[in-house]
Design a protein around this motif. Structure first.
Motif, PDB file in Angstrom:
ATOM      1  N   ARG A 109      -7.543 -13.108 -19.393  1.00  0.00           N
ATOM      2  CA  ARG A 109      -7.870 -11.783 -18.871  1.00  0.00           C
ATOM      3  C   ARG A 109      -6.763 -11.251 -17.984  1.00  0.00           C
ATOM      4  N   SER A 110      -6.589  -9.933 -18.007  1.00  0.00           N
ATOM      5  CA  SER A 110      -5.635  -9.294 -17.107  1.00  0.00           C
ATOM      6  C   SER A 110      -6.188  -9.330 -15.682  1.00  0.00           C
ATOM      7  N   PRO A 111      -5.336  -9.597 -14.698  1.00  0.00           N
ATOM      8  CA  PRO A 111      -5.781  -9.593 -13.303  1.00  0.00           C
ATOM      9  C   PRO A 111      -5.583  -8.236 -12.627  1.00  0.00           C
ATOM     10  N   MET A 112      -5.184  -7.215 -13.366  1.00  0.00           N
ATOM     11  CA  MET A 112      -4.718  -5.975 -12.757  1.00  0.00           C
ATOM     12  C   MET A 112      -5.842  -5.039 -12.323  1.00  0.00           C
ATOM     13  N   ARG A 113      -5.588  -4.372 -11.198  1.00  0.00           N
ATOM     14  CA  ARG A 113      -6.430  -3.281 -10.717  1.00  0.00           C
ATOM     15  C   ARG A 113      -5.596  -2.004 -10.748  1.00  0.00           C
ATOM     16  N   PRO A 114      -6.181  -0.871 -11.141  1.00  0.00           N
ATOM     17  CA  PRO A 114      -5.423   0.381 -11.147  1.00  0.00           C
ATOM     18  C   PRO A 114      -5.185   0.894  -9.734  1.00  0.00           C
ATOM     19  N   GLU A 115      -4.237   1.791  -9.611  1.00  0.00           N
ATOM     20  CA  GLU A 115      -3.900   2.408  -8.325  1.00  0.00           C
ATOM     21  C   GLU A 115      -5.121   3.142  -7.771  1.00  0.00           C
ATOM     22  N   HIS A 116      -5.433   2.890  -6.491  1.00  0.00           N
ATOM     23  CA  HIS A 116      -6.629   3.506  -5.929  1.00  0.00           C
ATOM     24  C   HIS A 116      -6.573   3.581  -4.411  1.00  0.00           C
ATOM     25  N   LEU A 117      -7.447   4.421  -3.864  1.00  0.00           N
ATOM     26  CA  LEU A 117      -7.659   4.568  -2.425  1.00  0.00           C
ATOM     27  C   LEU A 117      -9.114   4.222  -2.133  1.00  0.00           C
ATOM     28  N   HIS A 118      -9.359   3.429  -1.082  1.00  0.00           N
ATOM     29  CA  HIS A 118     -10.716   3.049  -0.690  1.00  0.00           C
ATOM     30  C   HIS A 118     -11.252   3.971   0.399  1.00  0.00           C
ATOM     31  N   PHE A 119     -12.602   4.170   0.376  1.00  0.00           N
ATOM     32  CA  PHE A 119     -13.267   4.954   1.409  1.00  0.00           C
ATOM     33  C   PHE A 119     -14.635   4.349   1.698  1.00  0.00           C
ATOM     34  N   TRP A 120     -14.988   4.373   2.977  1.00  0.00           N
ATOM     35  CA  TRP A 120     -16.329   3.964   3.401  1.00  0.00           C
ATOM     36  C   TRP A 120     -16.791   5.003   4.407  1.00  0.00           C
ATOM     37  N   LEU A 121     -17.797   5.789   4.041  1.00  0.00           N
ATOM     38  CA  LEU A 121     -18.231   6.926   4.847  1.00  0.00           C
ATOM     39  C   LEU A 121     -19.588   6.654   5.484  1.00  0.00           C
ATOM     40  N   HIS A 122     -19.703   6.987   6.778  1.00  0.00           N
ATOM     41  CA  HIS A 122     -20.950   6.869   7.526  1.00  0.00           C
ATOM     42  C   HIS A 122     -21.228   8.189   8.242  1.00  0.00           C
ATOM     43  N   ALA A 123     -22.480   8.628   8.213  1.00  0.00           N
ATOM     44  CA  ALA A 123     -22.863   9.828   8.962  1.00  0.00           C
ATOM     45  C   ALA A 123     -24.348   9.738   9.283  1.00  0.00           C
ATOM     46  N   GLU A 124     -24.723  10.195  10.451  1.00  0.00           N
ATOM     47  CA  GLU A 124     -26.109  10.163  10.885  1.00  0.00           C
ATOM     48  C   GLU A 124     -26.993  10.947   9.912  1.00  0.00           C
ATOM     49  N   GLY A 125     -28.063  10.307   9.438  1.00  0.00           N
ATOM     50  CA  GLY A 125     -28.992  10.962   8.523  1.00  0.00           C
ATOM     51  C   GLY A 125     -28.628  10.815   7.059  1.00  0.00           C
ATOM     52  N   VAL A 127      -6.306   2.062 -15.757  1.00  0.00           N
ATOM     53  CA  VAL A 127      -7.509   2.781 -15.356  1.00  0.00           C
ATOM     54  C   VAL A 127      -8.733   2.375 -16.172  1.00  0.00           C
ATOM     55  N   ASP A 128      -8.535   1.961 -17.423  1.00  0.00           N
ATOM     56  CA  ASP A 128      -9.673   1.608 -18.271  1.00  0.00           C
ATOM     57  C   ASP A 128      -9.838   0.110 -18.451  1.00  0.00           C
ATOM     58  N   ARG A 129      -9.176  -0.690 -17.619  1.00  0.00           N
ATOM     59  CA  ARG A 129      -9.323  -2.149 -17.712  1.00  0.00           C
ATOM     60  C   ARG A 129      -9.160  -2.800 -16.352  1.00  0.00           C
ATOM     61  N   ASP A 130      -9.927  -2.320 -15.418  1.00  0.00           N
ATOM     62  CA  ASP A 130      -9.943  -2.853 -14.064  1.00  0.00           C
ATOM     63  C   ASP A 130     -10.496  -4.281 -14.085  1.00  0.00           C
ATOM     64  N   ALA A 131      -9.785  -5.212 -13.485  1.00  0.00           N
ATOM     65  CA  ALA A 131     -10.188  -6.621 -13.501  1.00  0.00           C
ATOM     66  C   ALA A 131     -11.533  -6.866 -12.830  1.00  0.00           C
ATOM     67  N   VAL A 132     -11.960  -5.950 -11.943  1.00  0.00           N
ATOM     68  CA  VAL A 132     -13.215  -6.155 -11.227  1.00  0.00           C
ATOM     69  C   VAL A 132     -14.257  -5.085 -11.586  1.00  0.00           C
ATOM     70  N   PHE A 133     -14.014  -4.302 -12.649  1.00  0.00           N
ATOM     71  CA  PHE A 133     -14.996  -3.383 -13.233  1.00  0.00           C
ATOM     72  C   PHE A 133     -15.414  -2.251 -12.294  1.00  0.00           C
ATOM     73  N   GLY A 134     -14.536  -1.868 -11.356  1.00  0.00           N
ATOM     74  CA  GLY A 134     -14.931  -0.919 -10.330  1.00  0.00           C
ATOM     75  C   GLY A 134     -14.712   0.543 -10.641  1.00  0.00           C
ATOM     76  N   VAL A 135     -14.085   0.884 -11.769  1.00  0.00           N
ATOM     77  CA  VAL A 135     -13.759   2.283 -12.054  1.00  0.00           C
ATOM     78  C   VAL A 135     -14.966   3.009 -12.645  1.00  0.00           C
ATOM     79  N   ARG A 136     -15.264   4.180 -12.083  1.00  0.00           N
ATOM     80  CA  ARG A 136     -16.274   5.071 -12.648  1.00  0.00           C
ATOM     81  C   ARG A 136     -15.576   6.388 -12.958  1.00  0.00           C
ATOM     82  N   ARG A 137     -15.940   6.984 -14.075  1.00  0.00           N
ATOM     83  CA  ARG A 137     -15.227   8.171 -14.549  1.00  0.00           C
ATOM     84  C   ARG A 137     -15.175   9.276 -13.501  1.00  0.00           C
ATOM     85  N   SER A 138     -16.251   9.432 -12.736  1.00  0.00           N
ATOM     86  CA  SER A 138     -16.296  10.503 -11.742  1.00  0.00           C
ATOM     87  C   SER A 138     -15.346  10.260 -10.574  1.00  0.00           C
TER      88      SER A 138
END
Length: 296
Positions: free
Chosen positions: A211-227, A243-254
């Motif tokens: 298996r390929s170990p590769m992850r595509p180029e990406h930026l992470h975000f974790w957002l918190h807000a009251e309510g 983009v279509d073969r992320d080693a950890v299956f994390g890509v969603r089209r949106s």
């Protein structure tokens, strides 16, 4: 009866040992775990030698873990468990931004930053300007939302992977806060695709499966807000080769977006006249309300 057990009767015997659990959820989880674990063992006819290899593998996974490397998280990621848990609880309904896995490189104690700051930590690379906005499902701005962001450098390395080079400093990560219009923005360096760590036990799985170990180029975000429900998500470069073969299956089209290439001489979003090529990324995030905050 827990003596003279057979291949089939041992499962129920083990499950009964959890009858005294005071927490019903704990009881449910372990009874189901034992059932599936035993069923798997019977189905594949696991040998004693294979069992020893499994125990050795799990021991080595634990030994390689440290505060900046969580091999068990990586194991969960490459087996699709991390994303499965997310998909069960966040199936992607309505206008709310899709979530995805956290990944192994989130760090507590990241520095706070003012909007417009350079969060690169002095790491060299192609300048990147990010502009984001946080809204509620009705399209109203969410002011005061806390936004964690982190990413790799232009060679695919996170700060925690190069402590000697950065002298222990954190870089390319920060905690920002949205303004009254729900906006946040920063400058950093463009990330790059990279392989997940393969020098540990998880790498053995990837090599065994070819298996390929590769992850595509990406930026992470974790957002918190009251309510609002917390949102863990990422943005992936549209034209990335992985983009279509992320080693950890994390890509969603949106979550696939344009990292727009700009030429030297153009003006950056912060008004800076750039003397080198740079990239820009824009994105609006929509948060889901918590149940207690839903409008009546």
């Amino acid at each position: 009866m827990s003596i003279d057990l057979t291949e089939t009767s041992i499962t129920e015997a083990v499950q009964r040992t959890f009858d005294g659990a005071e927490d019903e959820r704990v009881k449910e989880l372990f009874i189901c775990l034992v059932q599936h674990l035993h069923d798997f063992t019977r189905e594949v006819r696991l040998t004693g030698a294979e069992w020893f290899k499994v125990m050795d593998f799990l021991e080595r996974v634990g030994k390689i873990c440290n505060p900046t490397r969580q091999e068990y998280v990586l194991l969960s990621d490459i087996l699709g468990l991390s994303v499965l848990v997310d998909l069960i609880h966040h199936p992607g309904i309505g206008s709310v931004t899709d979530s995805t896995l956290l990944g192994p490189f989130y760090v507590e104690g990241r520095p706070t930053a003012e909007n417009g700051s350079d969060i690169s930590g002095g790491v060299a690379g192609t300048p990147l300007f990010f502009n984001g906005r946080v809204l509620d499902p009705e399209g109203n701005a969410v002011a005061g939302a806390r936004v964690d962001t982190w990413h790799s450098d232009g060679e695919g390395f996170y700060d925690v992977q190069m402590p000697e080079r950065l002298h222990g400093r954190l870089a390319m990560r920060a905690l920002l806060t949205t303004d009254d219009e729900g906006r946040f923005w920063y400058r950093s360096v463009a990330p790059r695709y990279y392989p997940v760590p393969t020098d540990g036990p998880c790498g053995e799985i990837l090599r065994a499966a070819n298996r390929s170990p590769m992850r595509p180029e990406h930026l992470h975000f974790w957002l918190h807000a009251e309510g609002f429900e917390p949102l863990i998500t990422m943005l992936v470069r549209r034209d990335d080769p992985y983009v279509d073969r992320d080693a950890v299956f994390g890509v969603r089209r949106s979550l696939v977006v344009d990292f727009v290439q700009r030429d030297a001489g153009e003006t950056a979003p912060d008004g800076t006249r750039m003397d080198e090529p740079f990239q820009t990324v824009e994105r609006t995030f929509v948060l889901a309300r918590t149940e207690r905050a839903l409008p009546h």
